[in-house]
Structure formats: structure tokens, C-alpha cells
Design a protein around this motif. Structure first.
Motif, PDB file in Angstrom:
ATOM      1  N   LEU A  56       0.818  -1.209   0.000  1.00  0.00           N
ATOM      2  CA  LEU A  56       0.000   0.000   0.000  1.00  0.00           C
ATOM      3  C   LEU A  56       0.853   1.260   0.000  1.00  0.00           C
TER       4      LEU A  56
ATOM      5  N   ILE B 266       0.359   0.526  -6.413  1.00  0.00           N
ATOM      6  CA  ILE B 266      -0.370  -0.133  -5.331  1.00  0.00           C
ATOM      7  C   ILE B 266      -0.744  -1.552  -5.744  1.00  0.00           C
TER       8      ILE B 266
ATOM      9  N   ILE C 162      -7.011  -5.847  -4.677  1.00  0.00           N
ATOM     10  CA  ILE C 162      -6.035  -4.787  -4.901  1.00  0.00           C
ATOM     11  C   ILE C 162      -4.940  -5.195  -5.893  1.00  0.00           C
TER      12      ILE C 162
ATOM     13  N   ARG D 203      -5.224   0.904 -12.745  1.00  0.00           N
ATOM     14  CA  ARG D 203      -4.732   1.695 -11.613  1.00  0.00           C
ATOM     15  C   ARG D 203      -5.885   2.290 -10.824  1.00  0.00           C
ATOM     16  N   ALA D 204      -6.917   2.749 -11.524  1.00  0.00           N
ATOM     17  CA  ALA D 204      -8.087   3.309 -10.838  1.00  0.00           C
ATOM     18  C   ALA D 204      -8.782   2.233 -10.000  1.00  0.00           C
TER      19      ALA D 204
ATOM     20  N   ARG E 201      -7.361  -0.357  -8.593  1.00  0.00           N
ATOM     21  CA  ARG E 201      -6.550  -0.639  -7.402  1.00  0.00           C
ATOM     22  C   ARG E 201      -6.686   0.472  -6.370  1.00  0.00           C
ATOM     23  N   GLU E 202      -6.752   1.703  -6.852  1.00  0.00           N
ATOM     24  CA  GLU E 202      -6.947   2.818  -5.914  1.00  0.00           C
ATOM     25  C   GLU E 202      -8.265   2.656  -5.174  1.00  0.00           C
TER      26      GLU E 202
ATOM     27  N   ALA F  21      -7.959   0.214  -2.403  1.00  0.00           N
ATOM     28  CA  ALA F  21      -7.012   0.589  -1.347  1.00  0.00           C
ATOM     29  C   ALA F  21      -7.716   0.912  -0.031  1.00  0.00           C
ATOM     30  N   GLU F  22      -8.920   1.490  -0.092  1.00  0.00           N
ATOM     31  CA  GLU F  22      -9.628   1.852   1.140  1.00  0.00           C
ATOM     32  C   GLU F  22      -9.917   0.609   1.980  1.00  0.00           C
TER      33      GLU F  22
ATOM     34  N   TRP G 133      -6.612  -0.627   3.491  1.00  0.00           N
ATOM     35  CA  TRP G 133      -6.181   0.173   4.645  1.00  0.00           C
ATOM     36  C   TRP G 133      -7.004  -0.174   5.890  1.00  0.00           C
TER      37      TRP G 133
END
Length: 437
Positions: A107, A112, A158, A311-312, A314-315, A318-319, A322
Motif C-alpha cells: 500500500l 499499489i 487490490i 490503476r483506478a 486498485r486505488e 485501497a480503502e 487500509w
């Protein structure tokens, strides 16, 4: 827990290159850390970061531990400690734990979800173990970090979706052909981007690669690097017909693959699909080739668009990742706090067991007498301490009362002073025996 390092957020690539460590230099570097008093430490050196993860003996020496790590890293890179300090980060305690978990979970990488960083962290851990620099505390941190990374991989998506032109090309090819282990590819040209795509296809099981270029000696050089073959055909159409994947990277002034060639090839391939990745600038393939049945043409912009979508994606994942990291950090910290109470719990168990043995020995088989002896002796010292506190500051007694109520889960119902048969409760010693001093 202390982390000292530089990464892609805080420093330039030039600085990271200066302090970076090759694999064969890591044992010596770890020895340097040990010689300067660090007893638990590992080093992580990748293209994104160079950092030292270590454990200080206690909070009082954490600052000194961080300074030692920074000084040794600066010495290795032949940079001044002041210059390195301006570009580095120093994390302690919970922040350091969170950082280690995030790095292992990919992360904190430039890309990511990329899978390589966990392998790199495990390699750093293995090197530290081999050097005898992994104690109980660092072992717990790293095992918890690995468990966190495993949860992130299994509970989120992810790692899914391409993030580069090469990975985008691989995804499109696999969507079209399935597994690539039975596919053949044709590399037209000797451009760097073409080689990158060819390597990516080979890494995913490509069965055969043919290289063709205007100058044969250049094709031979690329073929040697890639373990491929140079085209043996005079006519380009023969190579195109044999290829399930075509990578174009010549970048000349004229189109190498036109509509007529694509139609002839499609007819000879008997409607078997072909994926054409045109990464040349300007393009090598006539755009109208996309109108030919079973010819799927993607230029550089198309592949970059696929990568941007990945990439979008994976972003967006990411939430959730986390959230897992936060949960695992809390779990780790809770376990650490609970372990801090273990010694006194052990002593408590030993004391209670000793008193139980004494009570049983003195009661000579009388269960009622044994239990009364045991209760009296276990309550004697706490009762005396509470009486002593009662003559001191009020806040001391109040705190002791609150702790006692919490430890034994006392409620007002326990203060009725009656046993189940209505008789007053006896919490003192019985049978003429005295409480232990």
C-alpha cells in the motif's frame, strides 16, 4: 519499533541509488548495524525505498537507535547525515508498525498492489534472521505484517488489473487467447517497448517468439537477449499468419501491416483471432486493420487506457486494504499490551496455586475447611492493603477500589453480606489458622 529510511515519497531516485544495497552487500551492512549496538534489525532495499526496520531496547533509547541507523545509512551512501535527515523519515512505535504492515501489503508502493514488495520484505527478513538480528519482538512484528499482507491479498482485489502498458497487453492477450502457453508471437522491430512487452508475454507462458527487423543483425541481438528465434521467412505475411500475437515497435514512416495484409492473414488463419499491439511511434499498423474480422488492434493509447483503468481499480480497493491494516495494527498492539501483563499473571497463578496446596495439606481432606483457609489467605493481603490505603489520600483508595471491582467484577449484589443459605459470609481465616504474613 523504529523505522528509518528514504522512499519515493521523500527523496529523489539519485539519493535512493546512493544508499541502495545490492543483495550481496546486505550481510555486511547488517553486521555494521550489530557492531553499533542494534540487536534487532532488518534492511529493505528496493527501487522504491531503502529503510531499516529495528527494535530499540526501550522507549528511552529509541531516539539513539534511530540516530545510529541514520548515521550508518548515510555512511554507506557517502552522504552527510544532515543531507540524509532532510530526505528521510523516522517512525516510532505504532506509526512504525503501521508503516511495516502497509509496506508488506503493497500500500506504500508506487504501484499499489504490486506483488514484488512482499517477496522483497520476506527476503530482508530472511537475511536478518541469517545474521542473528531477529529477536522475539521483531519476529512478532514481521509475522504480523505477513499475516496482514495475506489478508489484504485474499480479502481485496487490490492486486487485480493491469497498471502498465506491458501488463495491459498481457491482459488483453489472455482475454483473447486464454493461457498463453500454446501461443506464438511475432516481434516486429527492435524498440525497447517492444522488448518489454515480449518479456511480459514470456513471463506469462508464451510458447514461441519470433523476431523480425529490417536489419537482421539487430533482430539476432534481440533474439539472443530474449531467448527467441529470428524469422526464417522471406515474406512478412508468413510470419503474420503464424503469430497469435504481434508486437509492432519499428516506428518508421510507413505502415508495416496494412489492411490488405491483415485480410490475407485472417483468411489463411481460418478465423483464428490475432492480437496486435502497436507500440510504435508513429504507428506501424494501419488503423483500419481494426475493421478486419478477428484482428484486434491496440495502439499505445489504447493500452495506456487499459492500464489507467487498472490503476483506478486498485486505488478503489485501497480503502478496504487500509481498513485491514488498521485492524491488524490494533490486533498487534492489543496482543503486545496483553503480553506485558503476562509476567504478573504468571506470578498470580503461582501464588494462588501455592496457597491452594497449603490449604489442602492443612485441611487433611476436609473440603469445607480447605476452601475457607484458601479464601482467607487469598483475601488477607488485599484487605490489609485496602485498609492501609484508606488512611492515605482519597484518590489512592478510590483508584484501588476501582481496580479491585474491575479485576473481580464486583457489583452491589456482592455486598449483601449473605450466603446462599442466608448466613453471613466469612471472608477471613478459619480453623484457628493465621493468614500468611
Amino acid at each position: 519499533m523504529v523505522v528509518v529510511g528514504v522512499n519515493h515519497h521523500t527523496s529523489s531516485m539519485a539519493l535512493r541509488d546512493q544508499v541502495a544495497l545490492e543483495d550481496d552487500a546486505i550481510p555486511g551492512f547488517l553486521g555494521r548495524l550489530r557492531a553499533n549496538g542494534l540487536t534487532q534489525a532488518l534492511v529493505l532495499s528496493t527501487c522504491d525505498r531503502v529503510e531499516i526496520i529495528c527494535v530499540a531496547a526501550n522507549a528511552d533509547v529509541a531516539e539513539t537507535t534511530a540516530e545510529v541507523a541514520l548515521w550508518i545509512l548515510a555512511e554507506k551512501g557517502h552522504v552527510s547525515p544532515c543531507a540524509l535527515r532532510a530526505a528521510c523519515y523516522v517512525l516510532r512505535g505504532g506509526d512504525a508498525v503501521r508503516h511495516a504492515f502497509a509496506v508488506a501489503s503493497s500500500l506504500d508502493s508506487q504501484v499499489i498492489g504490486e506483488p514484488h514488495v512482499l517477496r522483497q520484505v520476506k527476503a530482508g527478513y530472511a537475511a536478518a534472521r541469517a545474521a542473528g538480528l531477529v529477536g522475539a519482538e521483531l519476529e512478532r512484528v514481521m509475522q504480523s505484517a505477513f499475516a496482514c499482507a495475506k489478508r489484504v491479498r485474499s480479502e481485496t482485489r487490490i492486486a487485480e488489473g493491469p497498471v502498465s502498458v506491458a501488463s495491459a497487453a498481457v491482459q488483453v492477450a489472455r482475454d483473447l487467447h486464454g493461457d498463453l502457453d500454446g501461443c506464438s508471437a511475432l516481434l516486429l522491430g527492435t524498440g525497447e517497448m517492444g522488448e518489454l512487452l515480449a518479456e511480459a508475454f514470456q513471463a506469462h507462458g508464451l510458447d514461441r517468439l519470433i523476431v523480425r527487423a529490417r536489419r537482421r543483425f539487430r533482430a539476432e541481438a534481440v533474439a539472443r537477449r530474449l531467448g527467441a528465434h529470428v524469422s526464417a521467412h522471406e515474406a512478412l505475411i508468413d510470419d503474420i499468419v503464424a503469430a497469435d500475437i504481434i508486437i509492432c515497435c519499428t516506428g518508421g514512416r510507413e505502415h508495416i501491416v496494412g489492411v490488405d495484409t491483415a485480410r490475407q492473414a485472417a483468411k489463411r488463419r481460418r478465423q483464428r483471432p490475432v492480437f496486435i499491439a502497436d507500440v510504435a511511434v508513429p504507428g506501424d499498423v494501419e488503423p483500419a486493420v481494426n475493421t478486419v474480422d478477428n484482428a484486434f488492434l491496440y495502439d499505445l493509447n489504447d493500452l495506456e487506457g487499459v492500464a489507467m483503468q487498472g490503476r483506478a481499480h486498485r486505488e478503489g480497493e485501497a480503502e478496504a486494504a487500509w481498513r485491514i491494516v488498521r485492524e491488524e495494527v490494533c490486533r498487534f498492539q492489543k496482543g503486545r499490551i496483553e503480553r506485558a501483563a503476562a509476567p504478573v499473571i504468571t506470578l498470580l497463578h503461582a501464588r494462588f496455586e501455592a496457597e491452594r496446596a497449603r490449604a489442602l495439606a492443612e485441611a487433611h481432606g476436609d473440603a469445607d475447611k480447605a476452601t475457607r483457609l484458601l479464601v482467607g489467605r487469598l483475601l488477607h493481603t488485599p484487605s490489609e492493603e485496602l485498609r492501609r490505603l484508606a488512611v492515605g489520600p482519597t484518590e489512592n483508595l478510590r483508584h484501588a477500589e476501582n481496580v479491585t471491582r474491575r479485576l473481580f467484577r464486583l457489583t452491589e449484589a456482592d455486598a449483601t453480606g449473605a450466603s446462599d443459605d442466608g448466613a453471613p459470609r466469612d471472608t477471613g481465616g478459619t480453623g484457628g489458622s493465621s493468614a500468611p504474613p
